[in-house]
Design a protein around this motif. Structure first.
Motif, PDB file in Angstrom:
ATOM      1  N   PHE A  73      -2.262 -11.108  13.647  1.00 47.68           N
ATOM      2  CA  PHE A  73      -1.431 -10.683  12.530  1.00 47.68           C
ATOM      3  C   PHE A  73      -1.458  -9.162  12.424  1.00 47.68           C
ATOM      4  N   GLY A  74      -0.449  -8.607  11.779  1.00 45.12           N
ATOM      5  CA  GLY A  74      -0.387  -7.173  11.587  1.00 45.12           C
ATOM      6  C   GLY A  74       0.582  -6.829  10.481  1.00 45.12           C
ATOM      7  N   LEU A  75       0.575  -5.577  10.061  1.00 49.34           N
ATOM      8  CA  LEU A  75       1.496  -5.102   9.038  1.00 49.34           C
ATOM      9  C   LEU A  75       2.815  -4.697   9.683  1.00 49.34           C
ATOM     10  N   LEU A  76       3.914  -5.111   9.082  1.00 49.40           N
ATOM     11  CA  LEU A  76       5.206  -4.625   9.537  1.00 49.40           C
ATOM     12  C   LEU A  76       5.327  -3.145   9.202  1.00 49.40           C
ATOM     13  N   THR A  77       6.002  -2.416  10.057  1.00 46.13           N
ATOM     14  CA  THR A  77       6.263  -1.019   9.733  1.00 46.13           C
ATOM     15  C   THR A  77       7.304  -0.964   8.620  1.00 46.13           C
ATOM     16  N   GLY A  78       7.367   0.161   7.925  1.00 45.04           N
ATOM     17  CA  GLY A  78       8.193   0.264   6.733  1.00 45.04           C
ATOM     18  C   GLY A  78       9.631  -0.138   6.933  1.00 45.04           C
ATOM     19  N   VAL A  79      10.259   0.295   8.016  1.00 43.07           N
ATOM     20  CA  VAL A  79      11.675  -0.012   8.215  1.00 43.07           C
ATOM     21  C   VAL A  79      11.905  -1.486   8.484  1.00 43.07           C
ATOM     22  N   ASN A  80      10.868  -2.201   8.885  1.00 43.09           N
ATOM     23  CA  ASN A  80      10.991  -3.633   9.163  1.00 43.09           C
ATOM     24  C   ASN A  80      10.604  -4.511   7.985  1.00 43.09           C
ATOM     25  N   LEU A  81      10.221  -3.902   6.872  1.00 39.35           N
ATOM     26  CA  LEU A  81       9.797  -4.692   5.716  1.00 39.35           C
ATOM     27  C   LEU A  81      10.833  -5.709   5.244  1.00 39.35           C
ATOM     28  N   ASP A 134      14.419  11.987  -0.826  1.00 37.80           N
ATOM     29  CA  ASP A 134      14.081  11.257   0.404  1.00 37.80           C
ATOM     30  C   ASP A 134      12.689  10.642   0.332  1.00 37.80           C
ATOM     31  N   SER A 135      11.945  10.994  -0.700  1.00 37.34           N
ATOM     32  CA  SER A 135      10.592  10.462  -0.861  1.00 37.34           C
ATOM     33  C   SER A 135      10.653   9.179  -1.678  1.00 37.34           C
ATOM     34  N   ILE A 136      10.551   8.044  -0.998  1.00 41.11           N
ATOM     35  CA  ILE A 136      10.679   6.746  -1.663  1.00 41.11           C
ATOM     36  C   ILE A 136       9.610   5.789  -1.160  1.00 41.11           C
ATOM     37  N   ASP A 137       9.175   4.930  -2.037  1.00 39.88           N
ATOM     38  CA  ASP A 137       8.341   3.800  -1.647  1.00 39.88           C
ATOM     39  C   ASP A 137       9.290   2.737  -1.094  1.00 39.88           C
ATOM     40  N   TYR A 138       9.125   2.398   0.193  1.00 40.80           N
ATOM     41  CA  TYR A 138      10.039   1.454   0.825  1.00 40.80           C
ATOM     42  C   TYR A 138      10.161   0.164   0.020  1.00 40.80           C
ATOM     43  N   ARG A 139       9.048  -0.251  -0.559  1.00 38.10           N
ATOM     44  CA  ARG A 139       9.051  -1.524  -1.280  1.00 38.10           C
ATOM     45  C   ARG A 139       9.932  -1.453  -2.519  1.00 38.10           C
ATOM     46  N   GLY A 140       9.841  -0.335  -3.240  1.00 38.28           N
ATOM     47  CA  GLY A 140      10.672  -0.189  -4.414  1.00 38.28           C
ATOM     48  C   GLY A 140      12.149  -0.097  -4.085  1.00 38.28           C
ATOM     49  N   SER A 141      12.469   0.517  -2.946  1.00 37.28           N
ATOM     50  CA  SER A 141      13.873   0.666  -2.584  1.00 37.28           C
ATOM     51  C   SER A 141      14.454  -0.598  -1.974  1.00 37.28           C
ATOM     52  N   ARG A 200       0.214   3.574   3.460  1.00 31.89           N
ATOM     53  CA  ARG A 200       0.917   4.380   4.461  1.00 31.89           C
ATOM     54  C   ARG A 200       2.065   3.614   5.094  1.00 31.89           C
ATOM     55  N   ARG A 201       1.873   2.347   5.360  1.00 26.95           N
ATOM     56  CA  ARG A 201       2.953   1.622   6.034  1.00 26.95           C
ATOM     57  C   ARG A 201       4.172   1.477   5.121  1.00 26.95           C
ATOM     58  N   SER A 202       3.962   1.552   3.796  1.00 30.78           N
ATOM     59  CA  SER A 202       5.048   1.376   2.844  1.00 30.78           C
ATOM     60  C   SER A 202       5.557   2.692   2.276  1.00 30.78           C
ATOM     61  N   HIS A 203       4.951   3.804   2.710  1.00 30.73           N
ATOM     62  CA  HIS A 203       5.356   5.128   2.238  1.00 30.73           C
ATOM     63  C   HIS A 203       5.188   5.231   0.720  1.00 30.73           C
ATOM     64  N   ALA A 204       4.056   4.752   0.221  1.00 31.29           N
ATOM     65  CA  ALA A 204       3.779   4.840  -1.217  1.00 31.29           C
ATOM     66  C   ALA A 204       3.793   6.293  -1.658  1.00 31.29           C
ATOM     67  N   LEU A 205       4.298   6.546  -2.843  1.00 23.26           N
ATOM     68  CA  LEU A 205       4.452   7.913  -3.324  1.00 23.26           C
ATOM     69  C   LEU A 205       3.117   8.511  -3.754  1.00 23.26           C
ATOM     70  N   ARG A 222      -1.534  -3.839  -5.472  1.00 21.46           N
ATOM     71  CA  ARG A 222      -1.120  -5.239  -5.325  1.00 21.46           C
ATOM     72  C   ARG A 222       0.178  -5.480  -6.102  1.00 21.46           C
ATOM     73  N   GLY A 223       0.327  -4.827  -7.238  1.00 27.03           N
ATOM     74  CA  GLY A 223       1.579  -4.951  -7.964  1.00 27.03           C
ATOM     75  C   GLY A 223       2.759  -4.446  -7.152  1.00 27.03           C
ATOM     76  N   ARG A 224       2.582  -3.304  -6.495  1.00 27.03           N
ATOM     77  CA  ARG A 224       3.656  -2.764  -5.663  1.00 27.03           C
ATOM     78  C   ARG A 224       3.914  -3.646  -4.453  1.00 27.03           C
ATOM     79  N   GLU A 225       2.849  -4.113  -3.850  1.00 24.78           N
ATOM     80  CA  GLU A 225       2.982  -4.854  -2.589  1.00 24.78           C
ATOM     81  C   GLU A 225       3.502  -6.269  -2.787  1.00 24.78           C
ATOM     82  N   PHE A 226       3.041  -6.952  -3.838  1.00 23.09           N
ATOM     83  CA  PHE A 226       3.380  -8.370  -4.007  1.00 23.09           C
ATOM     84  C   PHE A 226       4.272  -8.605  -5.225  1.00 23.09           C
ATOM     85  N   ALA A 227       5.074  -7.614  -5.540  1.00 18.97           N
ATOM     86  CA  ALA A 227       5.991  -7.741  -6.670  1.00 18.97           C
ATOM     87  C   ALA A 227       6.822  -9.001  -6.548  1.00 18.97           C
ATOM     88  N   PHE A 228       6.807  -9.815  -7.608  1.00 20.86           N
ATOM     89  CA  PHE A 228       7.645 -11.007  -7.743  1.00 20.86           C
ATOM     90  C   PHE A 228       7.273 -12.128  -6.763  1.00 20.86           C
TER      91      PHE A 228
END
Length: 493
Positions: free
Chosen positions: A255-263, A320-327, A387-392, A415-421
């Motif tokens: 298993f591994g973390l997806l890179t931000g653009v692949n989220l 241009d500075s965004i958390d991939y998860r939020g966007s 880092r993988r999600s470009h957290a602000l 965890r709130g940012r990562e597992f939202a909803f």
């Protein structure tokens, strides 16, 4: 106890009704009826196990209820700080948001989970008899099927224990009205002991792989069991055991973390990514309910202001500075949850429901490490996920490695940012609040109330939440009326 069986509802009727609910749900009986001639072949056993999964993503014929994932979402999110009801929501949604929990609220029905438990019990009780009638069923394959039933039963009871506290414990199958029994509640601690025991029994019998990606992500493997174990041990404050369970997954190298653009691929394009450990597989035959809940003109839920203001935040200086998860997972302009509707429409909503993924394992390990004095290691893992999600930078609490509470808060926020909803937020908040005999009730849970509950209701909500018994749901009135051995949970008496 009528919770365990709708009249005339039989295990394989469900498997027959939902036999095509997913890519791997293929085996189903010809007539959909369990009779004396059942449990004779390995194909019949396979169909029975299929019925367990089918009960988690659809409904048997003739049963009117919400889908199970809708309950899991509402139980894990409606009392927390990331969603709120819209003007289209019903009174039941609004009551939960206002901390007005009533035993008449159908959201507190536990029948869906007990229905799945009964299908697990039916397999556990009957599967061992199949080899006597079908010698082609090997002991290894029988064990594999049993591991799936034990693990899912454990997962269902884990949800129930975290949601209701003390709940009835039934380990035998209900296959007819003659089997209906009325059961009292079993203490939460004993429920959790049974969960641990079921998982320990399931682990050595489980497969490492089914040989294809959809099955490895949509069915119970040994790694799924390890993820559930880690979650259970974290809840029970058994941190060394939690770390051990996490390490079994991490050290596998699978298993591994997806890179931000692949989220986006986590929840769209068929799911089943390298980050996934266990996800419920929706498709054209069994669609998820989330487009209607979150994104169309009649949606029931929207994001709270805190989601973009304090959880993900916005960089007003550098656009241009965004958390991939939020966007990716939120449409902030429409206050909409879009996590489960990426590439979906109301007529084609197949996005999967994520039970466990690799980021969860990493953050569970970080939380456990922090509680055992290994703050530096915990932070290293936490920053890997960020880092993988470009957290602000604005969401970096920057605690010292000796600041256990500061790191705990940082992990909880991440965890709130990562597992939202994803149905985890309330359980994360409650787990952190209740740690060490509710040492941080005010800092974690009561502070959430102040930030989310409408001002005119805050004091009432705070008074309620100071009573630990209020942290669990009331037992639904239907269960109390049909099982006279049940007693309402203390806060609601």
């Amino acid at each position: 106890m009528r919770t365990f069986l709708y009249k005339s509802l039989l295990l394989i009727a469900l498997a027959g009704t939902l036999g095509s609910c997913s890519k791997w749900l293929e085996l189903r009986p010809a007539d959909g009826i369990v009779g004396d001639d059942y449990w004779k072949t390995k194909e019949q056993l396979a169909a029975a196990v299929t019925g367990i999964y089918a009960s988690m993503i659809g409904l048997p014929s003739g049963v009117s209820d919400r889908l199970q994932v809708e309950y899991l979402f509402m139980w894990g999110e409606a009392r927390a700080d990331m969603i709120m009801p819209t003007t289209n929501a019903g009174n039941e949604d609004i009551d939960i948001y206002n901390v007005n929990l009533l035993s008449t609220n159908s959201i507190f029905s536990w029948r869906s989970l007990y229905r799945t438990i009964n299908y697990c019990n039916t397999v556990i009780v009957n599967a061992p008899d199949v080899p006597a009638n079908d010698p082609t069923l090997t002991q290894e394959k029988l064990n594999n099927y049993l591991s799936e039933a034990y693990a899912i039963r454990a997962l269902m009871y884990f949800y129930l224990a975290r949601s209701f506290g003390d709940v009835p414990l039934k380990l035998t199958a209900t296959t007819s009205d003659d089997d209906l029994v009325q059961l009292p509640k079993t203490p939460q601690a004993d429920i959790l002991k049974q969960v641990v025991a079921d998982l320990a029994k399931a682990e050595p019998m489980a497969v490492l792989t089914f040989g294809n990606r959809a099955s490895d992500k949509g069915k119970i493997t040994r790694y799924t069991i390890n993820a559930i174990q880690a979650d259970v041990y974290l809840w029970m404050e058994q941190y060394t055991e939690c770390i051990t369970a996490c390490d079994k997954i991490i050290s596998s190298g699978k298993f591994g973390l997806l890179t931000g653009v692949n989220l986006p691929n986590l929840f769209s394009n068929g799911g089943n990514t390298n980050e996934s450990i266990f996800e419920l597989q929706f498709d054209a035959q069994a669609q998820n309910p989330f487009v209607g809940m979150f994104t169309n003109s009649r949606r029931r839920y929207q994001i709270t202001p805190a989601v973009m203001e304090t959880i993900y935040t916005v960089d007003y200086v550098n656009s241009d500075s965004i958390d991939y998860r939020g966007s990716l997972w939120v449409n902030s302009g429409a206050n909409a949850v879009v996590k489960y509707s990426i590439n979906a429409t109301a007529d084609a909503s197949y996005n999967h429901w994520m039970m466990y993924r690799y980021a969860d394992v990493l953050l569970m390990k970080a939380e456990a490490l922090n509680q055992t004095g290994s703050g530096r290691q915990a932070l290293d893992i936490l920053y890997t996920v960020r880092r993988r999600s470009h957290a602000l930078e604005q969401t970096d609490l920057n605690p010292s490695e000796e600041d256990t509470d500061g790191i705990a808060d940082f992990i909880l926020q991440e965890r709130g940012r990562e597992f939202a909803f994803e149905g985890k937020r309330w359980y994360d908040i409650l787990r952190n609040a209740k740690r060490e005999n509710y040492r941080r009730l005010s800092q974690v849970l009561l502070s959430m109330v102040i930030s989310t509950v409408p001002p005119e209701r805050q004091q009432t909500a705070l008074n309620k939440y100071r009573d630990f018994n209020s942290h669990y749901f009331p037992i639904h009135i239907y269960e109390l009326q049909t099982d006279k051995n049940l007693v309402q949970n203390p806060f609601y008496q």
